[in-house]
Scaffold this motif. Structure first.
Motif, PDB file in Angstrom:
ATOM      1  N   ALA A  69      33.876  45.382  25.618  1.00 58.12           N
ATOM      2  CA  ALA A  69      33.313  46.000  24.406  1.00 58.12           C
ATOM      3  C   ALA A  69      32.010  45.290  24.086  1.00 58.12           C
ATOM      4  N   PHE A  70      30.909  46.037  24.060  1.00 61.51           N
ATOM      5  CA  PHE A  70      29.612  45.464  23.688  1.00 61.51           C
ATOM      6  C   PHE A  70      29.533  45.444  22.160  1.00 61.51           C
ATOM      7  N   ILE A  71      29.283  44.264  21.607  1.00 60.58           N
ATOM      8  CA  ILE A  71      29.297  44.108  20.145  1.00 60.58           C
ATOM      9  C   ILE A  71      27.967  43.527  19.680  1.00 60.58           C
ATOM     10  N   ARG A  72      27.413  44.117  18.628  1.00 59.42           N
ATOM     11  CA  ARG A  72      26.261  43.505  17.944  1.00 59.42           C
ATOM     12  C   ARG A  72      26.816  42.802  16.708  1.00 59.42           C
ATOM     13  N   ALA A  73      26.620  41.479  16.646  1.00 60.71           N
ATOM     14  CA  ALA A  73      27.093  40.705  15.493  1.00 60.71           C
ATOM     15  C   ALA A  73      26.020  40.752  14.405  1.00 60.71           C
ATOM     16  N   TYR A  74      26.386  41.215  13.222  1.00 59.23           N
ATOM     17  CA  TYR A  74      25.424  41.307  12.115  1.00 59.23           C
ATOM     18  C   TYR A  74      25.502  40.112  11.172  1.00 59.23           C
ATOM     19  N   SER A  75      26.707  39.512  11.053  1.00 62.45           N
ATOM     20  CA  SER A  75      26.843  38.359  10.161  1.00 62.45           C
ATOM     21  C   SER A  75      27.988  37.485  10.653  1.00 62.45           C
ATOM     22  N   GLY A  76      27.987  36.211  10.199  1.00 62.11           N
ATOM     23  CA  GLY A  76      29.102  35.326  10.500  1.00 62.11           C
ATOM     24  C   GLY A  76      29.125  34.828  11.929  1.00 62.11           C
ATOM     25  N   ARG A  77      30.312  34.348  12.316  1.00 65.06           N
ATOM     26  CA  ARG A  77      30.503  33.765  13.642  1.00 65.06           C
ATOM     27  C   ARG A  77      31.850  34.215  14.183  1.00 65.06           C
ATOM     28  N   LEU A  78      31.898  34.503  15.476  1.00 63.87           N
ATOM     29  CA  LEU A  78      33.147  34.913  16.131  1.00 63.87           C
ATOM     30  C   LEU A  78      33.392  33.980  17.315  1.00 63.87           C
ATOM     31  N   ASP A  79      34.579  33.352  17.332  1.00 64.98           N
ATOM     32  CA  ASP A  79      34.925  32.437  18.423  1.00 64.98           C
ATOM     33  C   ASP A  79      35.788  33.149  19.454  1.00 64.98           C
ATOM     34  N   ALA A  80      35.600  32.801  20.722  1.00 68.91           N
ATOM     35  CA  ALA A  80      36.467  33.333  21.782  1.00 68.91           C
ATOM     36  C   ALA A  80      37.898  32.875  21.493  1.00 68.91           C
ATOM     37  N   GLY A  81      38.863  33.785  21.702  1.00 71.26           N
ATOM     38  CA  GLY A  81      40.266  33.443  21.461  1.00 71.26           C
ATOM     39  C   GLY A  81      40.728  33.719  20.041  1.00 71.26           C
ATOM     40  N   SER A  82      39.795  34.152  19.162  1.00 73.39           N
ATOM     41  CA  SER A  82      40.194  34.415  17.772  1.00 73.39           C
ATOM     42  C   SER A  82      40.548  35.894  17.588  1.00 73.39           C
ATOM     43  N   TYR A  83      40.882  36.256  16.343  1.00 75.28           N
ATOM     44  CA  TYR A  83      41.267  37.634  16.034  1.00 75.28           C
ATOM     45  C   TYR A  83      40.214  38.292  15.152  1.00 75.28           C
ATOM     46  N   VAL A  84      40.038  39.600  15.341  1.00 70.28           N
ATOM     47  CA  VAL A  84      39.166  40.374  14.448  1.00 70.28           C
ATOM     48  C   VAL A  84      39.966  41.559  13.915  1.00 70.28           C
ATOM     49  N   TYR A  85      39.464  42.126  12.822  1.00 67.85           N
ATOM     50  CA  TYR A  85      40.129  43.272  12.189  1.00 67.85           C
ATOM     51  C   TYR A  85      39.331  44.531  12.518  1.00 67.85           C
ATOM     52  N   ASN A  86      40.013  45.553  13.056  1.00 69.41           N
ATOM     53  CA  ASN A  86      39.366  46.834  13.372  1.00 69.41           C
ATOM     54  C   ASN A  86      39.586  47.776  12.189  1.00 69.41           C
ATOM     55  N   VAL A  87      38.493  48.124  11.501  1.00 73.42           N
ATOM     56  CA  VAL A  87      38.596  48.926  10.271  1.00 73.42           C
ATOM     57  C   VAL A  87      39.175  50.308  10.559  1.00 73.42           C
ATOM     58  N   ARG A  88      38.766  50.930  11.685  1.00 76.30           N
ATOM     59  CA  ARG A  88      39.241  52.300  11.969  1.00 76.30           C
ATOM     60  C   ARG A  88      40.745  52.357  12.170  1.00 76.30           C
ATOM     61  N   SER A  89      41.270  51.438  12.995  1.00 75.85           N
ATOM     62  CA  SER A  89      42.702  51.503  13.323  1.00 75.85           C
ATOM     63  C   SER A  89      43.558  50.708  12.334  1.00 75.85           C
ATOM     64  N   ASP A  90      42.892  49.928  11.442  1.00 74.54           N
ATOM     65  CA  ASP A  90      43.608  49.097  10.465  1.00 74.54           C
ATOM     66  C   ASP A  90      44.519  48.095  11.178  1.00 74.54           C
ATOM     67  N   LYS A  91      44.070  47.577  12.312  1.00 73.60           N
ATOM     68  CA  LYS A  91      44.882  46.620  13.083  1.00 73.60           C
ATOM     69  C   LYS A  91      44.024  45.416  13.478  1.00 73.60           C
ATOM     70  N   LYS A  92      44.705  44.309  13.755  1.00 73.39           N
ATOM     71  CA  LYS A  92      44.005  43.125  14.256  1.00 73.39           C
ATOM     72  C   LYS A  92      43.920  43.196  15.777  1.00 73.39           C
TER      73      LYS A  92
END
Length: 704
Positions: A330-353
């Motif tokens: 998945a190609f991602i453009r980060a607009y704010s904050g920091r994302l670490d490899a191995g962490s979790y993100v929240y997908n707004v569309r599917s309402d899932k982590k």
């Protein structure tokens, strides 16, 4: 670890008409930034950014490729996240999704072809997403090259204030270098592939008047972007410093009021370093673009995120790709904050982590593992289960939904089947992977015939898909003739009552609705639903089921089973049974109401109309126009270019255009070229519509 200064980051793309030299320019950028040690050539199939076999064979870009490089300018090291996009109209989705996440773009033009049809398309796409541009006029070494004529066309055809920041020294085979109008220095390029392949000299004597005139125009344009500079300019134009001029031009570029224009010949290694300096000078950093706006999905309010690593993380998935070694990227453009490899993100569309197992910095089709990404970065992530193009990923405790992307509907389809029964499952998996990657490619099964129909943006698009099925997924297929994706519409408003009753012993089914069905308001696509029921005759909890029933029914119109593009439904009244009525009853009633009412509402068949542009020598005008008239073409305009060629613009139905490129070659002895893109849907003439409906053999079945 010290935070990166975002002022020195540039997220840029290269966009242009096919054959303007985007990929060649990308290759030179990679070479001069030290990213590659050998220049890859498109015509030799060795371009780094054209990594697909199909791209190397055809010498065209099909998929947008991303890479990161570094450039030293003014004593600082800048990070460039670069995306090379396709020029062919069939792959317009790649340009669209890249522009959505870029901060600036290099609009590349051919110095001979100048502003071509696809140049206009990509320019409009960049305007839609508010992406500032610099113009790069390439191929100055070609016969017929004219930098200033191209700048004039950018003004006339694209309505942009193009401001030359340099002038070419000579043109065609005498193109030797450029004059920097800001520093008033001449840059001469030397033969060879040295990293510093230029030297500064005095401006040629015969160019001094021209340089003075264009520098004056440059200062005027710069002063219009900055009031303080304007006062200084009126008092003493010579007192303006280089830094002040650059700062004003940068301000105008970011505000999209001007477009700095430079020139070169990427293939001959001339002008790339000046172009890179122009990117650093004029195009915005993530900080210049400012906060990104979105919606809080929990309360619907607008919120913003600043481009800072201290803010909560949010990013936009702008592309899904399948890699044979690491799986789905998945190609991602980060607009704010920091994302670490191995962490979790929240997908707004599917309402899932979603878990992000690994993060990569991309270099074409190679991945370099990284530990984290921060605001302003572009990366690829692996390990998630359900991400699609256009999804927002963010922190669960601080959700934000960014504006997604809209993609055009496919206009052409073909039936496919595997050559052997053993490949049936493989075909299904391969097609679903390809559809996931490309939002303009769709797969569906025809209920009547059981065939698998794949649809795309044009014949080349589907050719590439079939080639990829064979090479990447090892599936050999048989294919049918291309079919047009027709649509249906209704032209008259009718009122209809539908009573749905079913008694099977025990609890039955009951729904009663009175609806008005008609054409949707202008500019509205999909279902326009209006609930006007008073006094609870249809309980509120059943109204969404009525809407859902109509939405489902629109997938198959009443003439030939094609999708109904838009519809307006007003729910006027109805009744219910306290025991027998449920949501399914009202949904089925709505479906039946659609089937019974549509034939009375004067349904019509719609066909895709293409915007065709043909560039031809004068001698073949008559035959080409005559041929277009036979194809039900509607000629919009006929213009002349400065080189004496004629440009014919026309609207032509897609159904008449299969194999047109071959016909055009024959008519013009191979000298005419054409580009075609989807424009709109229009009604099919009655006699033809009757024939299409009869051939489809479609019947409206009443649901039992």
């Amino acid at each position: 670890m010290a935070k990166r200064d975002l002022r020195y980051t540039r997220n840029i793309g290269i966009m242009a008409h096919i054959d303007a030299g985007k990929t060649t320019t990308s290759e030179r950028i990679l070479y001069y930034t030290g990213k590659t040690h050998k220049i890859g050539e498109v015509h030799e199939g060795g371009a780094t950014m054209d990594w697909m076999v199909q791209e190397q064979e055809r010498g065209i870009t099909i998929t947008s490729a991303a890479t990161t490089a570094f450039w030293h300018y003014n004593g600082e090291t800048y990070q460039i996240n670069l995306i090379d996009t396709p020029g062919h109209v069939d792959f317009t989705v790649e340009v669209e999704r890249s522009l959505r996440v870029l901060d600036g773009t290099i609009a590349t033009f051919c110095a001979v072809g100048r502003v071509q049809p696809q140049s206009e398309t990509v320019w409009r796409q960049a305007d839609k997403y508010g992406v500032p541009k610099i113009a790069y006029v390439n191929k100055m070494d070609r016969v017929g090259a004219d930098f200033l004529a191209c700048v004039a066309e950018i003004k006339d055809k694209l309505g942009a204030t193009a401001v030359p920041v340099c002038l070419p020294i000579g043109s065609e085979d005498k193109f030797q270098g450029i004059v920097d109008l800001i520093s008033r220095k001449a840059i001469y390029y030397l033969p060879g592939e040295e990293l510093v392949n230029y030297e500064y000299k005095e401006i040629p004597a015969d160019m001094e008047d021209e340089v003075a005139m264009w520098r004056e125009k440059l200062l005027e344009a710069a002063s219009e972007c900055d009031e303080a500079l304007m006062e200084k300019y009126f008092e003493d134009p010579e007192s303006l410093t280089e830094e002040e001029i650059i700062a004003a031009l940068r301000k105008g570029t970011i505000e999209m009021s001007i477009v700095p224009a430079c020139c070169g010949s990427s293939f001959k290694n001339k002008g790339t370093q000046f172009l890179l300096d122009a990117v650093m000078r004029y195009l915005p950093s993530p900080l210049d673009k400012g906060a990104v706006k979105g919606i809080n999905p929990r309360n619907g309010k607008e919120i913003t995120r600043e481009p800072s690593a201290d803010e909560p993380f949010c990013g936009l998935v702008f592309k899904i790709a399948t890699d044979p070694f690491v799986g789905r990227l998945a190609f991602i453009r980060a607009y704010s904050g920091r994302l670490d490899a191995g962490s979790y993100v929240y997908n707004v569309r599917s309402d899932k982590k979603e878990r992000v197992a690994r993060l990569y910095q991309m270099h074409s089709n190679h991945q370099n593992p990284i530990e984290f990404v921060e605001a302003g970065d572009i990366c690829a992530a692996v390990g998630f289960k359900d991400l699609r193009t256009g999804d927002t990923v963010c922190e669960e405790s601080k959700p934000i939904a960014l504006e997604s992307m809209e993609f055009p509907d496919p206009v052409i389809g073909i039936a496919v089947e595997p050559k052997t029964q053993q490949d049936l499952d493989k075909l299904g998996i391969a097609l679903s992977k390809l559809a996931e990657e490309d939002p303009t490619f769709t797969v569906k099964s025809d209920n009547e015939t059981g065939q698998t129909i794949i649809s795309g943006m044009g014949e080349l698009h589907l050719d590439i898909i079939i080639d990829r099925l064979r090479r990447e997924f090892g599936v050999e297929i048989n294919q049918g003739a291309p079919q047009v994706n027709y649509k249906e519409a209704i032209t008259k408003t009718v009122q209809h009552r539908e009573v749905f009753k079913k008694q099977t012993g025990g609890r039955g089914k009951f729904a009663d609705i009175i609806v008005e069905i008609g054409p949707a308001d202008e500019g509205v696509s999909g279902l326009q639903f209006d609930n006007q029921v008073k006094g609870g005759n249809v309980p509120k909890e059943f109204v969404p089921s009525v809407q859902k029933g109509f939405e489902a029914a629109m997938a198959n119109g009443c003439l030939a089973g094609y999708e109904v593009q838009s519809l307006k439904v007003t729910l006027l009244d109805g009744s219910f049974h306290p025991v027998d009525s449920d949501q399914l009853s009202f949904e089925l009633a709505a479906r039946m109401a659609f089937r019974h009412a549509c034939p009375k509402a004067k349904p019509v068949l719609l066909e895709p109309i293409m915007n065709l542009e043909v560039v031809t020598p004068e001698d073949y005008m008559g035959e080409i126009v005559g041929d277009l008239n036979r194809r039900r073409g509607q000629i919009v305009s006929m213009d002349s270019t400065s080189t004496g060629a004629r440009i014919i613009k026309a609207f032509v139905p897609l159904s008449e255009q299969f194999g047109y490129v071959t016909v055009l070659r024959t008519l013009s002895s191979g000298r005419a070229t054409s580009t075609m893109s989807f424009d709109h849907y229009a009604e099919v003439p009655a006699a033809m519509a009757k024939d299409i409906v009869e051939r489809s053999g479609y019947r409206v079945f009443d649901e039992e």
